[in-house]
Design an enzyme around this catalytic site. Structure first.
Site, short mmCIF file in Angstrom:
data_model
loop_
_atom_site.label_atom_id
_atom_site.label_comp_id
_atom_site.label_asym_id
_atom_site.label_seq_id
_atom_site.Cartn_x
_atom_site.Cartn_y
_atom_site.Cartn_z
N ARG A 8 0.80 -1.64 -0.53
CA ARG A 8 0.23 0.14 0.11
C ARG A 8 0.47 0.87 0.17
O ARG A 8 2.42 1.21 0.00
CB ARG A 8 -0.90 0.12 1.57
N GLU A 47 -2.20 8.09 7.05
CA GLU A 47 -0.33 8.39 7.77
C GLU A 47 -0.10 8.43 6.78
O GLU A 47 0.62 8.19 6.81
CB GLU A 47 -0.18 6.90 8.64
N GLU A 88 -6.59 5.73 16.32
CA GLU A 88 -6.36 4.05 16.01
C GLU A 88 -5.36 3.73 16.66
O GLU A 88 -4.41 4.43 17.30
CB GLU A 88 -6.02 3.09 14.66
N GLU A 99 -3.41 -7.91 7.14
CA GLU A 99 -3.94 -7.08 8.63
C GLU A 99 -4.70 -8.56 9.31
O GLU A 99 -5.35 -8.19 9.90
CB GLU A 99 -4.28 -6.35 8.55
N LYS A 100 -4.71 -9.76 8.62
CA LYS A 100 -5.85 -10.32 8.85
C LYS A 100 -5.69 -11.51 10.64
O LYS A 100 -6.80 -11.69 11.02
CB LYS A 100 -6.33 -11.68 8.29
N HIS A 143 -4.88 -9.30 12.71
CA HIS A 143 -4.51 -7.77 13.65
C HIS A 143 -5.92 -7.98 14.08
O HIS A 143 -6.99 -8.37 14.12
CB HIS A 143 -4.51 -6.74 12.74
C1 GLA Z 1 -1.89 2.05 10.33
C2 GLA Z 1 -2.82 2.09 9.33
C3 GLA Z 1 -3.50 1.08 9.99
C4 GLA Z 1 -3.75 -0.36 9.93
C5 GLA Z 1 -2.66 -0.37 11.54
C6 GLA Z 1 -2.50 -1.38 11.79
O1 GLA Z 1 -2.09 2.39 11.61
O2 GLA Z 1 -2.63 3.09 9.73
O3 GLA Z 1 -4.17 1.12 7.76
O4 GLA Z 1 -2.73 -0.99 8.75
O5 GLA Z 1 -1.56 0.38 10.98
O6 GLA Z 1 -1.76 -1.24 13.18
#
Ligand code: GLA
Ligand code: GLA
Length: 712
Positions: free
Chosen positions: A137, A176, A334, A382-383, A385
């Protein structure tokens, strides 16, 4: 408050107007006080049948806001000339019908495959000249005009389509910014870097001076010769590296502004934010410099579980975020309910940790507690996470904790809008120094900027004292140092004359300044302040050193004097000599400079200027901070036996104080209360017990109490 403030304006989430929900109940009025609670919501990863269950469970959990569309570009614009907003329309309508506000992303964070296929020239290039390919990404160059054209077209579409959507509570620019693409060494970056340098320096003569290019035959005779610091045969020019760090932060800030301008045009009344990453070693973006560009500061924070001081780091980052927001409320965009997926080992959090981590952010000014993400993914990177709704489903400890905490936060609504109380200790934190102090070719590469700042912060906590992490830029361009009785400058390596003057003025007017090792060394061009170390602070401190005595990893030197028995220093020492009016608090026993002063202090006017010429061990630093604080008239509000175990952070309104007692330890702790604590009322005990003369916190417990402000 000083005239020019670069600190963020305070606008808050525009909560939707009251309306009748799908089940016939009324949503709260827009002005109702509340703490935002929610997550990133990625409905596009799920069949629409699942959305109804999402709504039911979000409401059960007390979710009142979600961030939508962050990584949706490829679905919103499936090809270069086709658009599909249908699913997003339906998701937003459904959320609104369920009383859940939307923090709507501009969806530009990750470009779709058609774009990078048609325009590979948007892909970033690393310092070796290798292309960063799609497949992950955020594969875009911050300075790419082509990327900007396509991304801003999407922002325009989003702004026009959703400007009047009643659920729209806030705009979320990209995601981010700089998480994966802050340093790009492409041709676009080279061109933009030259423009940035031309406006910084005005002429090649000035650039050659600033970069010290008489060294190693680096003199530039044309702008076209200047490049980003790509892989070089040996140590690249340090000022080039420092300027490239500054430029890279500015390039992303410029991109942020470009998106924001479109949003402001379309919806002047909707606040705009982007999620910062004030956490760990993330340093690419100079957030104190960005803060004025957003309507409200938001932050993402993840605990690094392998760090023994992970929780103190959370506290540090939350405090710094609050200072970047000028101590006004900020938005925790987040964090995680439990494990993440991207560390070498990813540990689950206990329910108590979820609550403690969240409330520690609130204690430092967060008026929002949000997570990545709502529903745990079944596919993709991220599965594993964690999420609010885990793979295990609603019948899970995580979901029960999430729902319990949601109702608890609803009970904390009164705290929303209060400001964090200014601490009496300020620890200066400076991105220029972070970037420059850790460049190569220094007396030691073992010194770490964040580690040093953290050491002073945790030493304050160990004394039962809250310190603020004060962005150094706010000394000159923000609220200044008023109200701080003790200011600590750990590794403040880059110091301009203006900053030296401001800190000298602070001491002259009665402030106590403590200067740590490797401070005052260089100016804004990373040129040495000559005449002996610590250059810029030599005169104020009344000390002078000629040499750095670096120590090898694991090597220590003994310290003796007014320090605990067995005190040691590590990493760096100096051959310090002092002016006659300087008090020597401790000397080196051995090492490169035995017998020489290691800790000094000097009265200057009504104030005091102290120097610590090494990196003291933890117990010694705790003792020193205790002494410096006592000299500055600062006493802990906590009883001695709980200092370092319990942290007390305070938020306040005009009339009330909210006291957050945070237990850092894995054991229950009892805090003795005295008449000096005043009449404390319970706001949120969460398993703690409040008695007339004590507060007992369970392991990892947090209690929120209130009392009337005295002298308010
Ligand atoms: C970042 C991103 C999210 C995700 C988290 C995972 O903060 O903004 O999209 O990838 O990390 O911890
Ligand atoms: C080599 C080089 C010098 C200098 C020194 C530094 O000897 O020839 O130019 O860089 O290293 O130690």
């Amino acid at each position: 408050m000083s005239a020019v403030s670069t600190i963020a304006a305070t606008r808050w989430v525009r909560w939707p107007e009251a309306h009748t929900l799908a089940d016939g109940t009324e949503s709260p009025a827009s002005g109702t006080a509340r703490i935002a609670y929610g997550a990133d919501y990625n409905p596009e990863q799920w069949p629409e049948e699942v959305w109804a269950e999402d709504m039911r469970l979000m409401r059960e959990a007390g979710v009142n806001i979600v961030s939508v569309g962050i990584f949706s570009w490829a679905l919103l614009q499936p090809t270069i000339d086709s658009w599909d907003f249908g699913w997003l329309d339906r998701a937003l309508d459904l959320l609104h019908a369920n009383g859940i506000a939307v923090d709507l992303a501009t969806a530009t964070a990750s470009p779709p495959p058609w774009l990078t296929e048609a325009h590979p020239e948007v892909l970033p290039v690393n310092r070796l000249g290798e292309t960063i390919w799609p497949g992950g990404r955020q594969q875009w160059r911050p300075t790419s005009p082509v990327f900007r054209r396509y991304a801003l077209a999407l922002v325009e579409k989003m702004a026009m389509r959703y400007a009047d959507h009643p659920a729209l509570a806030m705009w979320h620019i990209s995601n981010e910014l700089g998480c994966h693409n802050v340093y790009d060494y492409s041709g676009d970056a080279a061109a933009a870097f030259r423009d940035w340098l031309a406006s910084r320096y005005g002429s090649l003569v000035e650039l050659n001076r600033a970069w010290g290019t008489a060294f190693w035959s680096q003199n530039y005779s044309s702008w076209s010769q200047i490049l980003p610091p790509r892989l070089a045969a040996t140590h690249p020019n340090p000022t080039q590296q420092l300027d490239f760090a500054r430029f890279s932060s500015d390039a992303l800030k410029g991109y942020l502004i470009a998106e924001r301008e479109i949003l402001r045009q379309a919806t002047p009344e909707v606040p705009v934010t982007t999620n910062f990453m004030v956490m760990g070693e993330t340093r690419g973006m100079d957030y104190p410099d960005w803060a004025a560009e957003v309507d409200l500061v938001s932050n993402d924070h993840y605990l690094l579980v392998a760090d023994p001081q992970a929780f103190e780091e959370l506290s540090f980052s939350a405090n710094l975020t609050g200072q970047i927001a000028n101590r006004a409320p900020w938005f925790l965009m987040e964090h995680s309910t439990s494990a993440v997926n991207w560390q070498p080992v990813n540990q689950a959090k206990s329910p108590g940790q979820l609550r403690r981590d969240s409330l520690t952010h609130v204690a430092h000014g967060a008026d929002a507690v949000c997570f990545f993400q709502w529903r745990q993914s079944l596919a993709g990177a991220e599965k594993f996470h964690s999420a609010m709704l885990p793979h295990a489903g609603e019948d899970s400890s995580v979901f029960r904790s999430v729902a319990r905490f949601g109702s608890e936060l609803a009970g904390l609504a009164a705290v929303a809008g209060s400001r964090t109380r200014q601490a009496r200790i300020g620890i200066l934190f400076d991105w220029d120094s972070w970037w420059a102090s850790e460049l190569d070719s220094h007396p030691t590469e073992l010194l770490r900027y964040k580690t040093e700042a953290m050491a002073w912060y945790t030493a304050a906590l160990a004394n039962g004292l809250q310190a603020d992490i004060v962005p150094a830029r706010s000394v000159l361009h923000g609220p200044g140092l008023d109200g701080y009785d003790l200011v600590i400058a750990p590794m403040l390596y880059v110091v301009t004359d203006a900053l030296t003057d401001a800190l000298t003025g602070y001491v002259g007017s009665g402030g106590h300044l403590v200067v740590g090792v490797f401070s005052g060394i260089a100016d804004a061009d990373d040129h040495i302040h000559p005449g002996g170390y610590p250059g810029a602070f030599r005169e104020l401190l009344g000390v002078r050193a000629e040499e750095f005595g670096g120590l090898l990893a694991g090597q220590t030197v003994g310290l003796s004097g007014q320090v605990p028995d067995g005190s040691t220093g590590s990493l760096l020492t100096h051959d310090v000599t002092v002016q006659p009016d300087v008090d020597v608090l401790a000397r080196f026993d051995d090492g490169p400079f035995p017998g020489v002063p290691a800790v000094t202090g000097r009265s200057v006017g009504a104030g005091r200027a102290s120097f610590v010429a090494t990196v003291p061990d933890t117990a010694t630093l705790v003792a020193l901070v205790g002494r410096f604080a006592a000299d500055a008239g600062i006493a802990s509000p906590l009883p001695a036996d709980v200092r370092g175990t319990v942290q007390l952070a305070v938020r306040e309104t005009e009339t009330l104080e909210y006291l957050f007692y945070i237990n850092h330890s894995a054991q229950a702790v009892t805090v003795a209360l005295t008449p000096a604590d005043g009449r404390l009322a319970a706001v949120d005990l969460g398993g703690s017990t409040l008695a007339a003369d004590s507060l007992t916190l369970p392991a990892t417990g947090v209690a929120v109490l209130s009392r009337e402000r005295t002298g308010a």
